[in-house]
Structure formats: C-alpha cells, structure tokens
Design a protein around this motif. Sequence first.
Motif, mmCIF file in Angstrom:
data_model
loop_
_atom_site.group_PDB
_atom_site.id
_atom_site.type_symbol
_atom_site.label_atom_id
_atom_site.label_comp_id
_atom_site.label_asym_id
_atom_site.label_seq_id
_atom_site.Cartn_x
_atom_site.Cartn_y
_atom_site.Cartn_z
ATOM 1 N N ILE A 111 0.836 -1.206 0.000
ATOM 2 C CA ILE A 111 0.000 0.000 0.000
ATOM 3 C C ILE A 111 0.867 1.250 0.000
ATOM 4 C CG2 ILE A 111 -1.637 1.365 1.355
ATOM 5 C CD1 ILE A 111 -2.807 -1.335 2.349
ATOM 6 N N LEU A 112 1.780 1.340 0.944
ATOM 7 C CA LEU A 112 2.587 2.547 1.061
ATOM 8 C C LEU A 112 3.492 2.731 -0.145
ATOM 9 C CD1 LEU A 112 3.581 2.511 4.843
ATOM 10 C CD2 LEU A 112 1.820 3.882 3.719
ATOM 11 N N TYR A 113 4.113 1.646 -0.607
ATOM 12 C CA TYR A 113 5.030 1.768 -1.733
ATOM 13 C C TYR A 113 4.289 2.195 -2.993
ATOM 14 C CZ TYR A 113 9.237 0.955 -4.453
ATOM 15 O OH TYR A 113 10.338 1.127 -5.245
ATOM 16 N N THR A 114 3.109 1.639 -3.219
ATOM 17 C CA THR A 114 2.333 1.972 -4.412
ATOM 18 C C THR A 114 1.908 3.426 -4.424
ATOM 19 O OG1 THR A 114 1.498 -0.294 -4.588
ATOM 20 C CG2 THR A 114 0.226 1.426 -5.695
ATOM 21 N N PHE A 115 1.327 3.876 -3.327
ATOM 22 C CA PHE A 115 0.827 5.245 -3.307
ATOM 23 C C PHE A 115 1.962 6.259 -3.228
ATOM 24 C CE2 PHE A 115 -3.002 2.905 -2.268
ATOM 25 C CZ PHE A 115 -3.955 3.584 -3.022
ATOM 26 N N ALA A 116 3.065 5.885 -2.583
ATOM 27 C CA ALA A 116 4.222 6.782 -2.570
ATOM 28 C C ALA A 116 4.774 6.952 -3.980
ATOM 29 C CB ALA A 116 5.293 6.240 -1.628
ATOM 30 N N ALA A 117 4.829 5.849 -4.741
ATOM 31 C CA ALA A 117 5.332 5.929 -6.118
ATOM 32 C C ALA A 117 4.415 6.787 -6.989
ATOM 33 C CB ALA A 117 5.453 4.527 -6.704
ATOM 34 N N GLU A 118 3.113 6.654 -6.796
ATOM 35 C CA GLU A 118 2.179 7.475 -7.565
ATOM 36 C C GLU A 118 2.333 8.948 -7.220
ATOM 37 O OE1 GLU A 118 -1.701 5.940 -6.812
ATOM 38 O OE2 GLU A 118 -1.362 4.068 -7.915
ATOM 39 N N ARG A 119 2.504 9.247 -5.956
ATOM 40 C CA ARG A 119 2.674 10.645 -5.545
ATOM 41 C C ARG A 119 3.991 11.210 -6.085
ATOM 42 N NH1 ARG A 119 -0.456 12.840 -1.774
ATOM 43 N NH2 ARG A 119 1.251 14.187 -1.095
ATOM 44 N N GLU A 120 5.035 10.398 -6.032
ATOM 45 C CA GLU A 120 6.328 10.858 -6.540
ATOM 46 C C GLU A 120 6.246 11.169 -8.035
ATOM 47 O OE1 GLU A 120 10.973 9.541 -6.035
ATOM 48 O OE2 GLU A 120 9.504 7.975 -6.438
ATOM 49 N N ALA A 121 5.500 10.331 -8.772
ATOM 50 C CA ALA A 121 5.356 10.551 -10.213
ATOM 51 C C ALA A 121 4.621 11.860 -10.512
ATOM 52 C CB ALA A 121 4.615 9.376 -10.840
ATOM 53 N N ARG A 122 3.761 12.274 -9.586
ATOM 54 C CA ARG A 122 3.041 13.545 -9.758
ATOM 55 C C ARG A 122 3.840 14.736 -9.250
ATOM 56 N NH1 ARG A 122 -1.381 10.567 -7.377
ATOM 57 N NH2 ARG A 122 -1.116 11.814 -5.474
ATOM 58 N N GLY A 123 4.976 14.462 -8.637
ATOM 59 C CA GLY A 123 5.775 15.547 -8.081
ATOM 60 C C GLY A 123 5.369 15.944 -6.682
ATOM 61 N N ASP A 124 4.552 15.106 -6.016
ATOM 62 C CA ASP A 124 4.107 15.416 -4.658
ATOM 63 C C ASP A 124 5.160 14.983 -3.641
ATOM 64 O OD1 ASP A 124 1.708 16.360 -5.638
ATOM 65 O OD2 ASP A 124 0.687 14.422 -5.428
ATOM 66 N N ILE A 125 5.029 15.542 -2.451
ATOM 67 C CA ILE A 125 5.895 15.146 -1.344
ATOM 68 C C ILE A 125 5.597 13.693 -0.990
ATOM 69 C CG2 ILE A 125 6.455 15.547 1.084
ATOM 70 C CD1 ILE A 125 5.671 18.473 0.648
ATOM 71 N N THR A 126 6.645 12.905 -0.831
ATOM 72 C CA THR A 126 6.434 11.485 -0.563
ATOM 73 C C THR A 126 7.596 10.909 0.234
ATOM 74 O OG1 THR A 126 5.956 9.362 -1.631
ATOM 75 C CG2 THR A 126 7.552 10.760 -2.704
ATOM 76 N N PRO A 127 7.322 9.946 1.100
ATOM 77 C CA PRO A 127 8.413 9.298 1.841
ATOM 78 C C PRO A 127 9.156 8.283 0.972
ATOM 79 C CG PRO A 127 6.319 8.347 2.478
ATOM 80 C CD PRO A 127 6.006 9.478 1.538
ATOM 81 N N SER A 128 10.411 8.060 1.271
ATOM 82 C CA SER A 128 11.224 7.052 0.583
ATOM 83 C C SER A 128 11.023 5.697 1.247
ATOM 84 C CB SER A 128 12.698 7.447 0.661
ATOM 85 O OG SER A 128 13.141 7.376 2.018
ATOM 86 N N ILE A 129 11.624 4.656 0.683
ATOM 87 C CA ILE A 129 11.550 3.340 1.298
ATOM 88 C C ILE A 129 12.230 3.353 2.662
ATOM 89 C CG2 ILE A 129 13.649 2.490 0.168
ATOM 90 C CD1 ILE A 129 10.460 0.452 1.054
ATOM 91 N N VAL A 130 13.255 4.172 2.824
ATOM 92 C CA VAL A 130 13.900 4.297 4.133
ATOM 93 C C VAL A 130 12.932 4.909 5.138
ATOM 94 C CG1 VAL A 130 15.744 5.481 5.396
ATOM 95 C CG2 VAL A 130 16.237 4.395 3.204
ATOM 96 N N ASP A 131 12.164 5.905 4.703
ATOM 97 C CA ASP A 131 11.164 6.514 5.589
ATOM 98 C C ASP A 131 10.088 5.506 5.977
ATOM 99 O OD1 ASP A 131 12.370 9.078 5.499
ATOM 100 O OD2 ASP A 131 11.351 9.512 3.598
ATOM 101 N N ILE A 132 9.678 4.687 5.018
ATOM 102 C CA ILE A 132 8.663 3.666 5.295
ATOM 103 C C ILE A 132 9.174 2.687 6.350
ATOM 104 C CG2 ILE A 132 7.411 1.720 4.297
ATOM 105 C CD1 ILE A 132 7.192 3.380 1.693
ATOM 106 N N VAL A 133 10.422 2.263 6.222
ATOM 107 C CA VAL A 133 11.015 1.385 7.233
ATOM 108 C C VAL A 133 11.061 2.076 8.589
ATOM 109 C CG1 VAL A 133 13.174 0.270 7.945
ATOM 110 C CG2 VAL A 133 12.337 -0.006 5.599
ATOM 111 N N ARG A 134 11.423 3.350 8.584
ATOM 112 C CA ARG A 134 11.485 4.091 9.848
ATOM 113 C C ARG A 134 10.132 4.109 10.548
ATOM 114 N NH1 ARG A 134 10.266 9.274 10.220
ATOM 115 N NH2 ARG A 134 10.774 9.699 8.030
ATOM 116 N N MET A 135 9.056 4.337 9.799
ATOM 117 C CA MET A 135 7.739 4.487 10.416
ATOM 118 C C MET A 135 7.021 3.173 10.677
ATOM 119 S SD MET A 135 6.301 7.922 8.500
ATOM 120 C CE MET A 135 6.838 7.441 6.850
#
Length: 540
Positions: free
Chosen positions: A420-444
Amino acid sequence: MTVPDIPQEGPHVVLVSTRTVLTLPDDSLLLTPATVIVSPATGKIISAIPEIIPRSSFPSDTVYHDYSPKLLLPGLVDAHVHLNEPGRTEWEGFYTGTRAAASGGVTTVVDMPLNAVPPTTTLEGFKAKLAASQGQCWVDVGFYGGVIPGNADQLLPLVEAGVRGFKGFLIDSGVPEFPAVSSTDIELAMKTLKDAPTTLMFHAEIIPPIADSVGDSVQVSDPPLRPRGELNSYTTWLLSRPPAFETYAIEEILSIAHVAPDLHLHIVHLSAMECIPILREARKKGIKITAETCFHYLGFSSDEIEDGDTRHKCCPPIRNQVNQDRLWEEISDPEGCIKTIVSDHSPCTPELKLLPPHLQSGHRPTMHQCDSGIDMTLPEEERLAAEEAEKARLDGPVEIQGDFFAAWGGVSSVGLGLPILYTFAAEREARGDITPSIVDIVRMCSQATAQQVGLAHCKGGIRAGMDADFAIFDDADVWTLRAADMRWKNRCSPWEGHTFRGRVHETWLRGQKIFELGGPNDGFVGGKPIGRAITEKRMK
C-alpha cells in the motif's frame, strides 16, 4: 568488515542484497548494498556489513541467499492489530491473523486489548489471552492492556506482566466490555502510570459540547442524534463524525498531560488533518505525545467511496483527498507529529459489515453493534413493531444492507502495509508530490513502531544483536489483490481488486524463513507456527 573478520563458527545463514536498509550505530537508516550474517541457533544477527561479500568468502556449510535486486528490509512491527481471541474467534484469531501478517513481511504484531472476551483490562484477562495464543502465532506477538473505568489498580500489575502499553477510548468502543473513559479516568491512569516504562494511548474521538453535525441539543455525555441523510451514504457517515470529534478529544488529553510529564502519550489512528497543528504545538511545549496514522487513511479518500460500501467504514472515518494529502505531507516530515504507520487491522464477519448484494450477501448481525457512537436501539414498542414488519417482508430486500451506521467499523489489512505505502508513494512521486522514501517507510513501520512499544533493542532494524527478522520485498512485482490472497480469517476488505506495485516474497523470523510466496502449504514454511508471545517486562 574485511574477509578475515567474518565469524568462522557456524553454520551461518547469509542474506545479501544490493538494496538493504541497515540501522547504523546512531540509529539512522541507510539504503546500501549489504551482507547480513545470521545465527540460526540464536535467531540473532551476527553482523550487518555495508558491502556485498561473495559466497566464496564463507565456509562451505554456509547457507547463502542473494536477493539482489529485491529489497532486504527489517521485518515490520505492526503496532495496532485486533486479533480478537479469545471470545470473538469468528472474527479473527491468533493463527489466521498472524499468518496474514507473516505473508506481508510483518514479523511482530501488537494485539489491542479489546474485541477479545475477556478484554486485556485485568491480569486475569491477560493470562487468558496468553493461554489462547499458545502454539498459534506465526509471528511474534506483543500485547497492550486496556484502560477502562475502575481498573486503575490493574495497570501496574499488567506492566509487570509485560504489556507493551495501554489504550483507552474517549468514545463508545462498540463492545460493552470495554467502556469509554472520562477525564477523571484518564487523569487517574496518567497518575498511576506516570513513572512506568509504558505508553498510554487513546482512541481520540469525543462528542464536542456542541456538535454542528448532530445539532445544538447534543451535550458531551449524550450520544449523537440520529443522522440526517441516507444511512447508506458515505457522506452522511462522514458528516456524523467531523474533525471536531478528534480535535476536541486531543485537547482534552493535553489538558491533563501535566499530571504525568514523563509519560509517553500516543494518539492511535489519527485521521483529521486539523489535529496536526495541535499536536505539533504540544510537542513544541515539551509534552511527550506522538501519533500514528493508518494505511487506509493514506490510500483511500472519501471522494471515491461508493454509497453502501461499508468495507470502508472505520472510526475515525476516512476523510477527503485534501485531508489525505496533508497526512502524506506530515509523514514525509521527520519533524512531524505522526511517527508511525499501522494497519489497525480490525476484522469481523462479512455479515456484520451488512454489505449490499453486489459486494456480499446481506445478513442481520447476531449482536447489536453500536461502534458508530450513535444509539440505534429502538424502544421496545418500536422494536416489536419492526419485528412484525420484518416478518411481513421476508421475501423483500434487507433494508439495512449498506448501512454505514449499523455496520461494524474496521478495515482488514494486516500484511498489506508495504504494498500500500510503496504503491501510493510511487504514484505521488510521479506527480511531483511530497512522498516518503523506502527508508522513511522502514522508519515508520519498523523502527519507530518498535520504539513505541519498547522493543527497539531487538525488533525493527538490521544490525548486529537484533532479532534476525526480515522482509524480502520485490518492488517490481505488480499484482492485484484477490480474495484468495487474503490470509486473515474473513476475506472481506476494501483493498480487494486494488493493483499494487511491490510485494513481499519472503519473510524471516528470528533466523528462520516462515513464508515464501508461491511455496507449498500456501507459502508457509515448516508447516507450524514458531512465533512467540512477548511477555518480557518493558524497560525505560
């Protein structure tokens, strides 16, 4: 580490990947090529080396796995899961809930104190839950205690027994054995736990003194009036629980926080963006308070929920796209107040969801549900009349199908967090939106959740001395969730039919592989669960 430094005693298991998220000595996280050496005998990580060491450098009896280019991640710690056993095992149970967790790279779950019967509000209730968990856990399981009116004398004994924290509701919980707490109860709990090594958590919703959504006649202690609008309309449901329910509850908690200045306070499943500035200001003043949000608040918005699709019903509700965007911004800020992301896996039987015919056959629930915070109970005369009317129309449609107010609230999703997080983060990144990295996902989802429940010394990271818990995540795997992919007990989830980018292919728990996608026994390795109940006393 150079080759001569590799431990020679064995046999060892070695996992390598060109993309590994390591925990460094200062607790920062690094995405790097790495070699991780594991002792199967102890279940611990011996070494985590930020370079790829070839198979030829190890003794011949070493089991060597090269997962490149997949991501080698620490196992997730899902700090908000309802397993419902004992007592409501038709909803979920230790065996099925932890299997679902394992299939998604979650190696530790922390079980909430309610929806089981008895709840974990007494030492005896905790013992009953531990007994029910024996031999059933595919992953390691920690436990929360509950705060309800009149159980303050049980809190410290539960700390001694090993619970990881406590949760209380400021609004009706939906089950009679877990009543909501008053401000007096909250203050007493804070005073009792003020010096204890624990976290005090709150379902932060409360009826404001005057709630615009339900009318000026509603006071704090009263249930909301009946909603205005169609009961199968998501808009009606959303308007019945406005952001003020959350902000007022948080302000109430903060007004009492001074009685326990060293106690970690935590807001579970934060939904409303209006809470963020309140929490940020409190943290700026030195109040030790954090919040979590959930996968469903980051993946769904009210704008896209169809009327009658009660699979999306949860409390607090899923709000609009603007609200969702603000949550993404907050989790992308390391200085933000939302420190963790969890599933809040809260399943029930499909019948209790009252799904319309095109989603699920509708049946009346066998027990009265009141988790909407709205009194749906009819007076006796009206009830009898309604029963007679029901008898007269047995061949007609069931009118409560798709009723957001009568349906049970909760979203099933344990084990789906990474996709879920990886998919929506990738979509947001493609739109140029603020998004967490995979490192951020691991952190949270791993590091911070482990910290929240006092397990950071052994869970949530890849470094020497930690439990050898891993998730092998293929971020190139595009797949669609079908009912057969759901490994929790009742295959009912709003995520069904969604296409994700990224999937967990293997899960390791304390040095042993416990899940392999596509493998025999539905992927569950070894044929029997090896998870443990975590009962070690939490330390400061």
